[in-house]
Design a protein around this motif. Structure first.
Motif, PDB file in Angstrom:
ATOM      1  N   ILE A 319      26.401 -24.892 -44.026  1.00  0.00           N
ATOM      2  CA  ILE A 319      26.695 -23.905 -42.987  1.00  0.00           C
ATOM      3  C   ILE A 319      28.211 -23.740 -42.888  1.00  0.00           C
ATOM      4  O   ILE A 319      28.953 -24.710 -42.803  1.00  0.00           O
ATOM      5  N   TRP A 320      28.640 -22.479 -42.872  1.00  0.00           N
ATOM      6  CA  TRP A 320      30.073 -22.181 -42.968  1.00  0.00           C
ATOM      7  C   TRP A 320      30.671 -21.788 -41.628  1.00  0.00           C
ATOM      8  O   TRP A 320      31.744 -22.212 -41.256  1.00  0.00           O
ATOM      9  N   TYR A 332      24.673 -17.021 -38.345  1.00  0.00           N
ATOM     10  CA  TYR A 332      25.587 -17.962 -38.983  1.00  0.00           C
ATOM     11  C   TYR A 332      25.607 -17.696 -40.482  1.00  0.00           C
ATOM     12  O   TYR A 332      24.775 -16.961 -41.028  1.00  0.00           O
ATOM     13  N   LEU A 333      26.597 -18.278 -41.170  1.00  0.00           N
ATOM     14  CA  LEU A 333      26.749 -18.105 -42.605  1.00  0.00           C
ATOM     15  C   LEU A 333      26.512 -19.415 -43.333  1.00  0.00           C
ATOM     16  O   LEU A 333      26.873 -20.493 -42.841  1.00  0.00           O
ATOM     17  N   GLU A 334      25.908 -19.315 -44.488  1.00  0.00           N
ATOM     18  CA  GLU A 334      25.759 -20.463 -45.382  1.00  0.00           C
ATOM     19  C   GLU A 334      26.435 -20.145 -46.711  1.00  0.00           C
ATOM     20  O   GLU A 334      26.342 -19.006 -47.203  1.00  0.00           O
ATOM     21  N   ALA A 335      27.116 -21.151 -47.265  1.00  0.00           N
ATOM     22  CA  ALA A 335      27.726 -20.997 -48.580  1.00  0.00           C
ATOM     23  C   ALA A 335      26.649 -21.219 -49.632  1.00  0.00           C
ATOM     24  O   ALA A 335      26.000 -22.259 -49.655  1.00  0.00           O
ATOM     25  N   GLU A 336      26.468 -20.221 -50.493  1.00  0.00           N
ATOM     26  CA  GLU A 336      25.403 -20.292 -51.493  1.00  0.00           C
ATOM     27  C   GLU A 336      25.893 -19.689 -52.797  1.00  0.00           C
ATOM     28  O   GLU A 336      26.142 -18.483 -52.884  1.00  0.00           O
ATOM     29  N   GLU A 337      26.023 -20.531 -53.812  1.00  0.00           N
ATOM     30  CA  GLU A 337      26.457 -20.089 -55.136  1.00  0.00           C
ATOM     31  C   GLU A 337      27.733 -19.247 -55.066  1.00  0.00           C
ATOM     32  O   GLU A 337      27.790 -18.098 -55.521  1.00  0.00           O
ATOM     33  N   ARG A 343      22.600 -15.757 -42.197  1.00  0.00           N
ATOM     34  CA  ARG A 343      21.327 -16.296 -41.714  1.00  0.00           C
ATOM     35  C   ARG A 343      21.209 -16.024 -40.229  1.00  0.00           C
ATOM     36  O   ARG A 343      22.211 -15.792 -39.544  1.00  0.00           O
ATOM     37  N   GLU A 344      19.990 -16.055 -39.717  1.00  0.00           N
ATOM     38  CA  GLU A 344      19.792 -15.887 -38.292  1.00  0.00           C
ATOM     39  C   GLU A 344      18.627 -16.747 -37.817  1.00  0.00           C
ATOM     40  O   GLU A 344      17.699 -17.033 -38.572  1.00  0.00           O
TER      41      GLU A 344
END
Length: 350
Positions: A319-320, A332-337, A343-344
């Motif tokens: 989670i960023w 919210y944001l997730e770091a992915e590749e 995301r919510e």
């Protein structure tokens, strides 16, 4: 008589400019972070990824199953299929970067950076996507000349204006007719109309957050200590003898976390008060809640700013960042590749 009238007119204009520059707005609550990649407002959410800046406006819906033009729609979420994802910056130039700052009254404020030299301070109405350039540190002719690869020469343009700072601005906000902007370690104040600009704080930590609360600005100085700057009197005051890890607005005051996890709150005219010890890292705050990351980004915990008790826990991966709760949803944001994905989650605290 004509000369006297002209002198009076100039004096009047100077007085108006001075008044505009000094006028302050009450109930100011603005926070500027080093990384502010996701922001929410009553109508939706704005977030930034490696590919650009996107907007999800809950009021814009898909009226037919036919796909929208690429310039208007980037993707449609299966879970929220009636909401349109839009990129208002799809016509941006190559190498252009847009740094999100904050949202106020339905307007997004951001910094557009063209190169290592040129930038614009902008606002955008999120209802119409109409953009306003509040300030630019270049003339149009100068930037176009530079883009031709001729920046090793010194062009002379009649409308060229030089900025006080050679460094890029990384944070800014506008209060009334006054623009506050920060480069690496200096905070400037500038009248929006006259463009008169001066440095007011020159010992900022380059990674500091800036919290504007009424007539005060809170920040970390170069030694990592908590500082308060009075926008009206110009007075600076040190509020801690310990180093600050993070500060943000929260629960009617400024929340401050020390390196050891201790959480403090500072309210106007009061001493810095210790509240509790957080098991995670404070990352964001608002009127009712504040947000912490735990487990190296695998858990996002939402705390009640009044009771200091957790009211929601969101499990994730890398989670960023997080936006304020909006419409019963936590964005919210997730770091992915090597990219950031929005995301919510339904908010359980209400």
């Amino acid at each position: 008589m004509k000369k006297r009238a002209a002198v009076c007119g100039i004096a009047f204009m100077i007085s108006v400019c001075l008044l505009c520059g000094c006028r302050q707005t009450g109930n100011v609550k603005i926070q500027l972070s080093t990384l502010q990649d996701v922001l929410s407002w009553d109508g939706g959410v704005v977030w930034s990824t490696e590919k650009g800046v996107f907007v999800k406006d809950k009021k814009r819906v898909v009226s037919s199953p036919e796909p929208m033009p690429p310039s208007e729609t980037m993707s449609v979420s299966a879970a929220l299929e009636k909401c349109i994802f839009q990129d208002p910056f799809y016509e941006k130039e190559e190498g252009e970067e847009n740094l999100l700052q904050y949202i106020e009254d339905g307007c997004l404020y951001y910094i557009r950076i063209f190169s290592s030299r040129y930038y614009e301070l902008c606002s955008m109405d999120l209802g119409t996507f109409e953009e306003t350039v509040l300030y630019a540190n270049y003339s149009e002719a100068e930037r176009k000349y530079d883009y031709l690869g001729l920046n090793d020469k010194t062009p002379l343009f009649k409308d060229e204006r030089r900025d006080v700072s050679e460094a890029l601005v990384r944070k800014f906000c506008i209060i009334g007719d006054t623009i506050y902007m920060m480069d690496e370690e200096v905070l400037y104040v500038m009248n929006r109309w006259t463009k008169y600009k001066k440095a007011v704080v020159d010992d900022l930590d380059s990674d500091t957050e800036l919290v504007f609360m009424d007539s005060k600005i809170y920040y970390k100085n170069a030694d990592g200590l908590l500082m308060e700057y009075d926008r009206e009197s110009g007075e600076k005051k040190c509020l801690s003898d310990w180093m600050v890890q993070k500060l943000c607005y929260g629960g009617g005051g400024v929340l401050i976390q020390r390196m050891n996890g201790d959480l403090y709150r500072c309210c106007a005219g009061q001493e810095v008060e210790k509240l509790t010890v957080l098991p995670g890292q404070l990352i964001q705050g608002e009127e009712k809640y504040f947000y912490c990351l735990e487990g190296s980004g695998s858990k996002l915990v939402v705390y009640d700013a009044e009771t200091l008790q957790p009211v929601d826990v969101i499990e994730g991966d890398n989670i960023w960042g997080v936006a304020e709760v909006s419409g019963g949803v936590v964005y919210y944001l997730e770091a992915e590749e090597e990219s950031l994905v929005l995301r919510e989650s339904d908010f359980l605290g209400e």
